[in-house]
Write an enzyme that holds these catalytic residues in place. Sequence first.
Site, PDB file in Angstrom:
ATOM      1  N   LYS A   3      33.752   0.183  22.736  1.00 53.01           N
ATOM      2  CA  LYS A   3      34.882   0.203  23.672  1.00 53.01           C
ATOM      3  C   LYS A   3      35.393  -1.218  23.871  1.00 53.01           C
ATOM      4  O   LYS A   3      34.734  -2.043  24.498  1.00 53.01           O
ATOM      5  CB  LYS A   3      34.452   0.764  25.039  1.00 53.01           C
ATOM      6  CG  LYS A   3      35.655   1.044  25.920  1.00 53.01           C
ATOM      7  CD  LYS A   3      35.314   1.143  27.391  1.00 53.01           C
ATOM      8  CE  LYS A   3      35.811   0.010  28.223  1.00 53.01           C
ATOM      9  NZ  LYS A   3      37.185  -0.414  28.059  1.00 53.01           N
ATOM     10  N   GLY A  61      30.734  -9.222  29.680  1.00 54.36           N
ATOM     11  CA  GLY A  61      31.773  -9.088  30.696  1.00 54.36           C
ATOM     12  C   GLY A  61      31.314  -9.734  31.989  1.00 54.36           C
ATOM     13  O   GLY A  61      30.441 -10.611  31.988  1.00 54.36           O
ATOM     14  N   SER A  62      31.879  -9.266  33.079  1.00 56.00           N
ATOM     15  CA  SER A  62      31.582  -9.888  34.369  1.00 56.00           C
ATOM     16  C   SER A  62      30.188  -9.489  34.854  1.00 56.00           C
ATOM     17  O   SER A  62      29.665  -8.416  34.499  1.00 56.00           O
ATOM     18  CB  SER A  62      32.624  -9.448  35.393  1.00 56.00           C
ATOM     19  OG  SER A  62      32.603  -8.055  35.522  1.00 56.00           O
ATOM     20  N   GLU A  92      25.655 -10.210  28.463  1.00 56.97           N
ATOM     21  CA  GLU A  92      26.086 -11.602  28.617  1.00 56.97           C
ATOM     22  C   GLU A  92      27.207 -11.602  29.637  1.00 56.97           C
ATOM     23  O   GLU A  92      28.232 -10.936  29.455  1.00 56.97           O
ATOM     24  CB  GLU A  92      26.505 -12.184  27.274  1.00 56.97           C
ATOM     25  CG  GLU A  92      25.350 -12.281  26.271  1.00 56.97           C
ATOM     26  CD  GLU A  92      24.113 -12.987  26.820  1.00 56.97           C
ATOM     27  OE1 GLU A  92      24.252 -13.879  27.674  1.00 56.97           O
ATOM     28  OE2 GLU A  92      22.995 -12.623  26.416  1.00 56.97           O
ATOM     29  N   CYS A 145      33.812 -17.960  29.115  1.00 54.19           N
ATOM     30  CA  CYS A 145      32.616 -17.788  29.956  1.00 54.19           C
ATOM     31  C   CYS A 145      31.840 -19.085  30.045  1.00 54.19           C
ATOM     32  O   CYS A 145      31.199 -19.375  31.041  1.00 54.19           O
ATOM     33  CB  CYS A 145      31.744 -16.680  29.400  1.00 54.19           C
ATOM     34  SG  CYS A 145      31.309 -16.932  27.681  1.00 54.19           S
ATOM     35  N   GLN A 176      43.973 -11.457  36.684  1.00 54.25           N
ATOM     36  CA  GLN A 176      43.400 -12.799  36.557  1.00 54.25           C
ATOM     37  C   GLN A 176      44.304 -13.826  37.227  1.00 54.25           C
ATOM     38  O   GLN A 176      43.835 -14.760  37.869  1.00 54.25           O
ATOM     39  CB  GLN A 176      43.211 -13.105  35.065  1.00 54.25           C
ATOM     40  CG  GLN A 176      42.154 -14.133  34.787  1.00 54.25           C
ATOM     41  CD  GLN A 176      40.834 -13.824  35.468  1.00 54.25           C
ATOM     42  OE1 GLN A 176      40.397 -12.677  35.511  1.00 54.25           O
ATOM     43  NE2 GLN A 176      40.224 -14.844  36.051  1.00 54.25           N
ATOM     44  N   GLU A 229      32.683 -17.677  40.254  1.00 57.79           N
ATOM     45  CA  GLU A 229      33.394 -17.798  38.976  1.00 57.79           C
ATOM     46  C   GLU A 229      34.889 -17.544  39.197  1.00 57.79           C
ATOM     47  O   GLU A 229      35.272 -16.506  39.740  1.00 57.79           O
ATOM     48  CB  GLU A 229      32.853 -16.790  37.961  1.00 57.79           C
ATOM     49  CG  GLU A 229      33.490 -16.966  36.592  1.00 57.79           C
ATOM     50  CD  GLU A 229      33.022 -15.954  35.554  1.00 57.79           C
ATOM     51  OE1 GLU A 229      32.996 -14.748  35.859  1.00 57.79           O
ATOM     52  OE2 GLU A 229      32.693 -16.376  34.428  1.00 57.79           O
TER      53      GLU A 229
HETATM   54  P1  NAP Z   1      34.850  -6.953  32.865  1.00 60.07           P
HETATM   55  O1  NAP Z   1      35.882  -6.562  33.816  1.00 60.07           O
HETATM   56  O2  NAP Z   1      33.445  -6.931  33.313  1.00 60.07           O
HETATM   57  O3  NAP Z   1      35.047  -6.007  31.588  1.00 60.07           O
HETATM   58  C1  NAP Z   1      34.338  -6.217  30.386  1.00 60.07           C
HETATM   59  C2  NAP Z   1      34.323  -4.923  29.587  1.00 60.07           C
HETATM   60  O4  NAP Z   1      33.497  -3.984  30.260  1.00 60.07           O
HETATM   61  C3  NAP Z   1      35.688  -4.253  29.455  1.00 60.07           C
HETATM   62  O5  NAP Z   1      35.748  -3.606  28.208  1.00 60.07           O
HETATM   63  C4  NAP Z   1      35.657  -3.239  30.580  1.00 60.07           C
HETATM   64  O6  NAP Z   1      36.539  -2.167  30.382  1.00 60.07           O
HETATM   65  C5  NAP Z   1      34.214  -2.794  30.490  1.00 60.07           C
HETATM   66  N1  NAP Z   1      33.647  -2.228  31.711  1.00 60.07           N
HETATM   67  C6  NAP Z   1      33.794  -2.668  32.975  1.00 60.07           C
HETATM   68  N2  NAP Z   1      33.072  -1.903  33.817  1.00 60.07           N
HETATM   69  C7  NAP Z   1      32.454  -0.966  33.069  1.00 60.07           C
HETATM   70  C8  NAP Z   1      31.575   0.123  33.349  1.00 60.07           C
HETATM   71  N3  NAP Z   1      31.174   0.397  34.589  1.00 60.07           N
HETATM   72  N4  NAP Z   1      31.152   0.885  32.325  1.00 60.07           N
HETATM   73  C9  NAP Z   1      31.523   0.624  31.072  1.00 60.07           C
HETATM   74  N5  NAP Z   1      32.364  -0.391  30.731  1.00 60.07           N
HETATM   75  C10 NAP Z   1      32.813  -1.187  31.716  1.00 60.07           C
HETATM   76  O7  NAP Z   1      35.104  -8.431  32.305  1.00 60.07           O
HETATM   77  P2  NAP Z   1      36.470  -9.049  31.750  1.00 60.07           P
HETATM   78  O8  NAP Z   1      37.367  -9.312  32.899  1.00 60.07           O
HETATM   79  O9  NAP Z   1      36.955  -8.235  30.615  1.00 60.07           O
HETATM   80  O10 NAP Z   1      35.947 -10.431  31.143  1.00 60.07           O
HETATM   81  C11 NAP Z   1      35.756 -11.579  31.888  1.00 60.07           C
HETATM   82  C12 NAP Z   1      34.295 -11.725  32.277  1.00 60.07           C
HETATM   83  O11 NAP Z   1      33.478 -11.703  31.112  1.00 60.07           O
HETATM   84  C13 NAP Z   1      33.991 -13.047  32.956  1.00 60.07           C
HETATM   85  O12 NAP Z   1      33.111 -12.825  34.024  1.00 60.07           O
HETATM   86  C14 NAP Z   1      33.313 -13.856  31.857  1.00 60.07           C
HETATM   87  O13 NAP Z   1      32.449 -14.876  32.322  1.00 60.07           O
HETATM   88  C15 NAP Z   1      32.576 -12.795  31.130  1.00 60.07           C
HETATM   89  N6  NAP Z   1      32.276 -13.216  29.765  1.00 60.07           N
HETATM   90  C16 NAP Z   1      30.987 -13.523  29.468  1.00 60.07           C
HETATM   91  C17 NAP Z   1      30.679 -13.978  28.194  1.00 60.07           C
HETATM   92  C18 NAP Z   1      29.263 -14.351  27.830  1.00 60.07           C
HETATM   93  O14 NAP Z   1      28.956 -14.406  26.640  1.00 60.07           O
HETATM   94  N7  NAP Z   1      28.401 -14.594  28.791  1.00 60.07           N
HETATM   95  C19 NAP Z   1      31.687 -14.085  27.226  1.00 60.07           C
HETATM   96  C20 NAP Z   1      32.988 -13.740  27.584  1.00 60.07           C
HETATM   97  C21 NAP Z   1      33.278 -13.296  28.852  1.00 60.07           C
HETATM   98  P3  NAP Z   1      38.057  -2.201  30.930  1.00 60.07           P
HETATM   99  O15 NAP Z   1      38.732  -3.313  30.214  1.00 60.07           O
HETATM  100  O16 NAP Z   1      38.569  -0.863  30.578  1.00 60.07           O
HETATM  101  O17 NAP Z   1      37.957  -2.436  32.411  1.00 60.07           O
END
Ligand code: NAP
Length: 508
Positions: A201, A254-255, A275, A309, A356, A409
């Site tokens: 996904k 993700g977050s 991550e 991130c 954002q 963050e």
């Molecule tokens: P996000 O809102 O957590 O979403 C990430 C992914 O997870 C999206 O595909 C989202 O789908 C999906 N998702 C969210 N809740 C879910 C659930 N309950 N069940 C299944 N899937 C779910 O994060 P984002 O805004 O896309 O990305 C930014 C965040 O990612 C920041 O916090 C950043 O630090 C972190 N990040 C971490 C790394 C690392 O390697 N540590 C790298 C890059 C980014 P939808 O899009 O449909 O909501």
Amino acid sequence: MAELLQSVLNTLDDQSAGAAAEGIHQPVQSFLNYIDGKWMPCQSGRTFNNTNPADTSEVIGKFQASGPADAEAAVSAAEKAFTAWRTLAIGKRAKILNDAALYLEQNADQFAEELTREEGKAFSQAKDEFLRSAQTFRFYATEAQTYGGETYPQDDPNMHVFSHREPLGVVTVISPWNFPASIPARKLAPALMTGNTVVFKPSSDAPLSGLRLVEALDKAGLPPGVVNCVTGRAGDVGPVITTSNTIRAISFTGSTSAGALIHRSVHLTTRLQMELGGKNPLIVMEDADIDLAVDLAIKGGFSLTGQACTGTSRILVVPAVRQVFTEKLLKRVAALKIGSGMTPGMDLGPLATEKQLQTVLDYIAIGRTEARLLCGGERLSGPEYDRGYYVSPAVFTDVTNDMRIAQEEIFGPVLAIIEVADFDDALEKANDTEYGLSAAIVTMNPRYMHRFTNEIQAGTVKINRTTTGNLVNAPFGGLKHSSTSTFRESGRAGLEFFTHIKTVYRGV
Ligand code: NAP
């Protein structure tokens, strides 16, 4: 491209009709799910639009607003495909990944432009991302071929004891919007090479780049059902792909909040690799090369418009160099060129989504009440900016560790300068965060380097280098709330997550 994601419909939809009628943009393409080797619409027939954050009147495409039934179809297709895929010769699996890499390289310009338009990053960075994704596919195509078990010496001459690695089964890959190609690539490639089948996904805010990876695998001859991709809101698709009994493991980036939610909802036996967020510090010591420190702050803090991130968000600087560092930093910030990712020479693009944008503006408002804003932090206006999510890069000073802008963050172009008394104070404050993804120090002192390496609480440690960036062939991941810290991604370590070990005692 005639066969582009198969039945691309080239239709106008309601929301884009105005823009197209004005002749601003081309008709909107529809993109399909990929389930059991076929490109198909979701069962409800509903779609959602993804727009260009640099110009929100441009709709990048219509994507399938999938629901639980589509997710279930994806999981069943992956389950059905597993036995044949795990027993396919590893050389054949490698050929598919290598061919997919070639496809990504051959189409890198087109895919990079799409990535720039769907996410906002600079075209050069988008192209690097697709080339890096190809490199990741190639890396795992080779590396996984030497990834096996071990043999164990023991006392019985008539027995052979060895460990044997096996794929887990059906695994879920969930990725964010900020690296919508390279992050799923570093999950898909090791999953596939070790013989797993996948439900993928992509982020709803940048789904096209993920679909391009899948298209590359499809073109390379991936058998039906081995990778299945469903787009759609987390709330609609998420529960099935994270809690189905068939899912053996979830690799999520993700977050921290979304990761925690998934973590709480999965079965006891579902393996997790997560991550998550970061609040990464850059320490500037008294002996630092100040020009280098400024350069690292700019690159770490503002490249990708602060939406990495591993991006730098806190600068911990000792009094001896605070003023000179701050002056030089402000000069460099003032010279940054802000514009669409397709503008040659631009330094900062728009924020990737409206959400954002709002988050960043909210934190800037909070920061104004807590600390002193030295520059930036304004929503930009004018013909070049009015239709995009542009904010000028912000630098706060007089920040202390108890402030929200020092702890939470932000994920945008916002730097917080925190004065620290000395190295010990810098280390203590750098570690005073729930996160532990990446951390950097600028110094020439080997004692600082040594202690920083040993005592900083971060999964990625950089010395005289920016907090951002990691290699395809080296392990990557965070500590504390930046990761589940269960398994690392990238490099050879990235293969471990996708296999389990059996220990075999074979007597004769
Ligand atoms: P996000 O809102 O957590 O979403 C990430 C992914 O997870 C999206 O595909 C989202 O789908 C999906 N998702 C969210 N809740 C879910 C659930 N309950 N069940 C299944 N899937 C779910 O994060 P984002 O805004 O896309 O990305 C930014 C965040 O990612 C920041 O916090 C950043 O630090 C972190 N990040 C971490 C790394 C690392 O390697 N540590 C790298 C890059 C980014 P939808 O899009 O449909 O909501």
